[in-house]
Write a protein that holds these residues in place. Structure first.
Motif, PDB file in Angstrom:
ATOM      1  N   PRO A 181      -5.930 -51.678  19.385  1.00 46.22           N
ATOM      2  CA  PRO A 181      -5.643 -53.010  20.418  1.00 46.22           C
ATOM      3  C   PRO A 181      -4.974 -54.129  19.990  1.00 46.22           C
ATOM      4  O   PRO A 181      -4.425 -54.754  20.713  1.00 46.22           O
ATOM      5  N   ASP A 184      -1.348 -54.881  20.359  1.00 47.95           N
ATOM      6  CA  ASP A 184      -0.730 -55.016  21.638  1.00 47.95           C
ATOM      7  C   ASP A 184      -0.673 -56.777  21.837  1.00 47.95           C
ATOM      8  O   ASP A 184       0.047 -57.224  22.816  1.00 47.95           O
ATOM      9  N   HIS A 212      -7.567 -42.295  18.308  1.00 47.28           N
ATOM     10  CA  HIS A 212      -7.064 -43.596  19.006  1.00 47.28           C
ATOM     11  C   HIS A 212      -5.527 -43.836  19.204  1.00 47.28           C
ATOM     12  O   HIS A 212      -5.360 -44.850  19.686  1.00 47.28           O
ATOM     13  N   SER A 217       0.052 -46.320  22.668  1.00 47.35           N
ATOM     14  CA  SER A 217       0.202 -46.947  21.096  1.00 47.35           C
ATOM     15  C   SER A 217       1.592 -46.768  20.508  1.00 47.35           C
ATOM     16  O   SER A 217       2.161 -47.495  19.899  1.00 47.35           O
TER      17      SER A 217
END
Length: 502
Positions: A181, A184, A212, A217
């Motif tokens: 995350p 991002d 994940h 992604s």
């Protein structure tokens, strides 16, 4: 004049003044080294444990100033600076400014561990699994300045002698789940998260990555590659893609997000002379393996049609050892598909004088080959560069090149492919690999020579030059290589088929 360590033995207000002076002074590397040699570290660590917040802050700031010299950083670790610093950093009541200074100091200490001389006793910043997870957990609980320093600290530790331990424990701490995350975000947090993620995905198991990684992604990584101005961040994002499992789903996501032409662009137009150019090219060539898998001829076709194969051949000549290895592996995968895709030579009818000029027949596949339609190594001009790579000192890259060349003599291509290898002077280079130190590579060479020497022409031409290394293997090889070497010597009429080596 630099302050003496003994001054810290005075009253509290004097200690504070001297610590602040040390924290704010512009010090040369010589000054920094001399201060630690004079024993200032012990006094500063005492102040770090002081109850007064202001005293802690100036002491930590002084440590931060001194720790920018790697030699000092290693000495600080040896003399027990890490424990008190971690306590301050992980204590949620510590002021934000203090935590930022502590995190920056820990980062400097981590960077020092990545610069160690291998001849010296190695120093690790974090000695226990608990401390590794403890420090990493701070990333999720603090502000960007602290996050950035801790990410940089772990990235440095992943370049240190304790890298294997650090990476394994970060995997146990679910670091990938935390880092994805962060990719991002914008700015330095993202860049440092991507760099650390690249390090971790080199070794983490496929299941952890796949758990994940999503289409989002992949989109994020490609956006970073496309828009970032940080060459190391671009190389790291490319590295994450290179490290992803070679699964159809990943390939589909990359193709859907226009990842193939973006990656190829770096291979075709890389004029960069930046310090991370080699890493960028290595990772870009590694990422290409997603599109060269012979189980997915559609992705192979898309890659070939936009000019990927000539780019791989180019980097066989220009690349680092790892780049050459990755390029050879991809070319081998493309070549596996060539026989099935080679177009049969059409039968000619009618008046030949009115027919269009015949197309050249591929000397290996005995049909009509092109780079774009059948991924042919001969058409791509890859054979001679692969033969040159056989002469590299790194055995992994030699084996990758050998694997690519051996696709030319698989099955029914043995005779035609052997002729092409002979014309490219590959067979003497293959014979020289009999003397390498890798039993696995030796066995691969033996199996290929056993097939090549079934043909009288090649047995007569090259058999004599292979005899001595083959005899040596019957004496010094393992059970498998002894038997294979003896079998070839029997082909060469040097040993009888009844030999005890069989």
């Amino acid at each position: 004049m630099r302050p003496k360590a003994s001054v810290f033995a005075g009253p509290e207000d004097v200690k504070l003044i001297m610590a602040r002076t040390l924290a704010e002074m512009e010090l040369t590397d010589h000054n920094k080294s001399s201060l630690l040699e004079d024993g200032v570290l012990g006094s500063l660590l005492q102040l770090v444990s002081h109850g007064d917040t202001e005293m802690k802050q100036v002491a930590v700031k002084a440590l931060q100033n001194l720790s920018t010299l790697p030699k000092n950083g290693l000495q600080m670790i040896r003399e027990g600076a890490v424990g008190p610093l971690l306590d301050l950093l992980c204590h949620h009541t510590s002021p934000q400014t203090l935590r930022e200074q502590v995190a920056a100091t820990v980062m400097n200490l981590a960077i020092s561990t990545a610069s160690q001389d291998l001849s010296e006793t190695q120093v690790s910043l974090l000695e226990s699994d608990e401390d590794i997870c403890r420090l990493f957990s701070v990333i999720s609980l603090t502000r960007p300045t602290v996050q950035q320093s801790i990410l940089r600290a772990f990235h440095a530790m992943c370049q240190s002698p304790s890298a294997t331990t650090i990476k394994a424990q970060l995997t146990q701490c679910s670091a990938v789940q935390v880092l994805v995350p962060l990719c991002d975000l914008d700015g330095n947090i993202r860049a440092n998260a991507v760099k650390l993620l690249c390090c971790l995905t080199e070794d983490v198991d496929e299941a952890t990555i796949l758990e994940h990684m999503t289409q989002k992604s992949i989109d994020t990584l490609l956006r970073i590659i496309k828009t970032s101005s940080d060459e190391e961040e671009i190389a790291s994002a490319m590295g994450v893609i290179s490290n992803l499992p070679k699964r159809p789903q990943i390939t589909e996501w990359l193709l859907g997000a226009e990842g193939l032409p973006l990656i190829l662009r770096f291979l075709q137009a890389s004029k960069s002379k930046g310090s991370h150019k080699n890493q960028l090219i290595e990772n870009a060539v590694g990422a290409i393996c997603h599109f060269s898998n012979p189980t997915n001829q559609q992705s192979q076709k898309q890659a070939a049609e936009i000019g990927l194969i000539p780019a791989l051949v180019q980097w066989l000549e220009l690349g680092t050892t790892l780049t050459k290895k990755q390029a050879a592996l991809s070319l081998a995968q493309f070549s596996v598909s060539s026989l099935a895709l080679s177009r049969p030579f059409p039968k000619r009818h009618g008046f030949w004088c009115f027919s269009p000029p015949p197309e050249a027949v591929c000397p290996v596949h005995r049909g009509i080959c092109t780079i774009e339609s059948s991924f042919c190594l001969v058409e791509a001009g890859a054979v001679e560069p692969l033969v040159r790579v056989l002469g590299e000192t790194n055995l992994d890259v030699c084996e990758a090149a050998l694997d690519a060349l051996l696709t030319l003599i698989e099955g029914e291509r043995l005779q035609s492919g052997s002729k092409v290898l002979a014309e490219a002077k590959a067979i003497p280079s293959i014979i020289r690999l009999l003397s390498v130190s890798s039993p696995g590579l030796q066995e691969k060479v033996l199996r290929s020579l056993e097939r090549i020497f079934r043909q009288v022409e090649f047995k007569q031409k090259y058999g004599a030059s292979a005899q001595m290394p083959l005899v040596d293997l019957t004496q010094r090889g393992n059970s498998s290589t002894k038997s294979l070497a003896a079998k070839i010597l029997a082909h060469l009429n040097v040993l009888h088929d009844q030999s005890s080596y069989f």
